[in-house]
Design a protein around this motif. Sequence first.
Motif, PDB file in Angstrom:
ATOM      1  N   LYS A 400     103.711 -32.343  24.397  1.00 13.59           N
ATOM      2  CA  LYS A 400     104.519 -31.576  25.365  1.00 13.59           C
ATOM      3  C   LYS A 400     104.238 -31.997  26.805  1.00 13.59           C
ATOM      4  CE  LYS A 400     105.436 -27.285  22.985  1.00 13.59           C
ATOM      5  NZ  LYS A 400     104.675 -26.160  22.451  1.00 13.59           N
ATOM      6  N   ASP A 435     117.123 -29.600  24.019  1.00 11.88           N
ATOM      7  CA  ASP A 435     117.526 -28.287  23.481  1.00 11.88           C
ATOM      8  C   ASP A 435     116.504 -27.277  23.964  1.00 11.88           C
ATOM      9  OD1 ASP A 435     119.671 -29.152  22.079  1.00 11.88           O
ATOM     10  OD2 ASP A 435     118.642 -29.199  20.113  1.00 11.88           O
ATOM     11  N   LYS A 436     116.968 -26.053  24.192  1.00 12.29           N
ATOM     12  CA  LYS A 436     116.041 -25.001  24.614  1.00 12.29           C
ATOM     13  C   LYS A 436     116.260 -23.755  23.767  1.00 12.29           C
ATOM     14  CE  LYS A 436     115.519 -26.383  29.396  1.00 12.29           C
ATOM     15  NZ  LYS A 436     115.733 -26.037  30.797  1.00 12.29           N
ATOM     16  N   ASP A 437     115.255 -22.937  23.644  1.00  5.41           N
ATOM     17  CA  ASP A 437     115.424 -21.657  22.952  1.00  5.41           C
ATOM     18  C   ASP A 437     115.872 -20.589  23.961  1.00  5.41           C
ATOM     19  OD1 ASP A 437     113.216 -20.860  24.369  1.00  5.41           O
ATOM     20  OD2 ASP A 437     111.829 -20.913  22.670  1.00  5.41           O
ATOM     21  N   ASN A 438     115.967 -19.330  23.481  1.00  6.59           N
ATOM     22  CA  ASN A 438     116.468 -18.255  24.354  1.00  6.59           C
ATOM     23  C   ASN A 438     115.585 -18.018  25.565  1.00  6.59           C
ATOM     24  OD1 ASN A 438     118.515 -17.924  22.593  1.00  6.59           O
ATOM     25  ND2 ASN A 438     117.518 -16.263  21.441  1.00  6.59           N
ATOM     26  N   GLU A 439     114.316 -18.379  25.429  1.00  6.12           N
ATOM     27  CA  GLU A 439     113.413 -18.152  26.567  1.00  6.12           C
ATOM     28  C   GLU A 439     113.269 -19.379  27.461  1.00  6.12           C
ATOM     29  OE1 GLU A 439     110.241 -16.580  24.271  1.00  6.12           O
ATOM     30  OE2 GLU A 439     111.532 -14.816  23.985  1.00  6.12           O
ATOM     31  N   ASP A 440     114.168 -20.286  27.301  1.00 11.62           N
ATOM     32  CA  ASP A 440     114.195 -21.457  28.158  1.00 11.62           C
ATOM     33  C   ASP A 440     113.079 -22.464  27.854  1.00 11.62           C
ATOM     34  OD1 ASP A 440     116.074 -22.367  29.916  1.00 11.62           O
ATOM     35  OD2 ASP A 440     114.751 -22.132  31.665  1.00 11.62           O
ATOM     36  N   ASN A 441     112.447 -22.314  26.688  1.00 13.21           N
ATOM     37  CA  ASN A 441     111.444 -23.323  26.309  1.00 13.21           C
ATOM     38  C   ASN A 441     112.144 -24.505  25.658  1.00 13.21           C
ATOM     39  OD1 ASN A 441     109.204 -21.634  26.952  1.00 13.21           O
ATOM     40  ND2 ASN A 441     109.725 -20.466  25.083  1.00 13.21           N
ATOM     41  N   THR A 443     112.804 -27.136  23.049  1.00  9.86           N
ATOM     42  CA  THR A 443     112.453 -27.226  21.624  1.00  9.86           C
ATOM     43  C   THR A 443     112.604 -28.649  21.093  1.00  9.86           C
ATOM     44  OG1 THR A 443     114.720 -26.546  21.123  1.00  9.86           O
ATOM     45  CG2 THR A 443     113.026 -24.826  21.060  1.00  9.86           C
ATOM     46  N   THR A 444     113.530 -29.407  21.633  1.00 10.23           N
ATOM     47  CA  THR A 444     113.726 -30.794  21.190  1.00 10.23           C
ATOM     48  C   THR A 444     114.114 -31.646  22.402  1.00 10.23           C
ATOM     49  OG1 THR A 444     114.639 -29.904  19.137  1.00 10.23           O
ATOM     50  CG2 THR A 444     114.945 -32.268  19.511  1.00 10.23           C
TER      51      THR A 444
END
Length: 559
Positions: A400, A435-441, A443-444
Amino acid sequence: MLRSMDIKKASEKGTNFIRNIINEDLSIGKHQKVVTRFPPEPNGYLHIGHAKSICLNFGTASDYDGYCNLRFDDTNPSKEDIEFVNSIKNDVSWLGFNWHKEIKFSSDYFDIFYECALELIEKELAYVCFLSADKTREYRGTLKNPGKNSPYRDTSVKENLSLFKKMKLGEFKEGECVLRAKIDMASSFMCMRDPTLYRIRFETHHQTKDDWCIYPMYDFAHCIGDAIEGVTHSICTLEFQDNRRIYDWTLENLDKFNKPDRPHQYEFSRLNLEYATTSKRKLKLLVDNNFVTGWNDPRMPTISGLRRRGYTPESIRDFSERIGVSKVNSLTDISILESSIRDDLNTNAPRSMAVIDAIKLIIENYPEEKLESIQAPNHPQNETMGTREIFFSKEIYIDKADFQEIAPNNKFKRLAINKEVRLRNAYIVKATRVDKDNEDNITTIYCTYDPSTLGKNPADGRKVKGVIHFVESSKAIQAEFNIYDRLFLDPNPSQFDEISVIMNPNSLIIKNGYVEPNLKDAEIEKAYQFEREGYFCRDSEANGLVFNKTVGLRDNWNQ
Ligand code: ATP
Ligand code: MG
């Protein structure tokens, strides 16, 4: 007989005040051979300070073609245990030293010590004393005031012989009486004010079981043990400096041992290491209070802890060389130890790739089902270490920390959108989107790769400076990583009585990530350099695939 050539050869290995004494003793013919001993008390595990003493004793003897005995100083059954005997033997062997013939125990000589005590009584140089512990202290006096003679000091030889024999037969209670040397209650050395030679202990001894209920004190037993074994140079730490008087007094007053070539004691400064404790008592406290998982916890400065952490015997011996031997107490910089292991592993540890904090990276223009096999060198500077097979495909893991959407500045050598980096041992890739998840992290991460750059620079001459490591995802093996840091927050923990207040709460951080498939059956304690991450070795106690971080690639504690 050592020739002057041999003395010269030994001295070339570096000089110190002990070698100077040995050179002198050999050249005047006082000794023909160098005999040393390492005398641990089996009441705990050996630590890095003991390693210094081991390297000094075994190393010096071997450099002069002499020998070193391993003698367990087992005169206090209440704190000793066979578990410690075994761990000490293991640690000395692992460090690479061979003791002379069979292992020795001070308890092997209990009969001789007893005979020596009788000889001193007969010479009116020892007496049985019934003063209580408090009274004994009171009679001893202080540094400023001389002590007072014990009322039992003038008991007749006959009476003393009989009392001492009764002590041996168990006719007195523990603490009721002791055998003391009759020396000088006004001596400026407190240890010469009629020191205790023998005390009563009704305790089963790990070697002699219940044969004895009287046990000799260190100061009495140690010098005699040395003399019995023909030790020439009895090397110990500075806190025994004053006790050298008892050492000499004892041997000079025993007919059998009062010879010109009798052993002599020489003191050197003990090792105190930054961010570590070398007090066995405090190490035991750490274990007993579960601050660590055991004596061999990789954060412990014990030999078994260092070994489990990934230190090699060579690195510890090298460290001992680097710190040298002196008579000045000091606090040794931990970075000396760390650079010893780093230098060893930089040369000797094969390279591998591990992603400790993983994020998925998809290479959109790479063929769908393709799995590429690549031969990667095990060591960039040493071809003889061969190569290993690594894999490459559309989906890989990177760390990361090696990606940021927007490069913070021009110096950023990792991956960012629209920026290129080289994947170590493989291709150049350029990030395109995430790509991001709902919390703006994130993911890919999505990339494209340049198929013409496997092991080659781009043909158009564009420069790609950054290199990051990766593991191909379908072949990656899950692993756990123990990331260790200093156990204490203060460089000098021995200043603190209550060590719990200076424990580093982040001395162990456990992470889950991935390693290359060829580490699936990694050998225990074998070191690897995980590129860009540090040196690691497989843990010897865990069931699964767990790697312990030995040390980082460079000293970045202060950054
Ligand atoms: P104890 O308090 O139980 O006596 P110790 O650390 O002195 O603990 P020993 O088993 O008596 O342990 O030590 C064996 C040998 O190792 C001794 O000769 C001692 O002087 C040496 N030694 C112990 N600690 C250090 C140290 N920190 N640096 C160098 N030598 C050490
Ligand atoms: Mg000791």
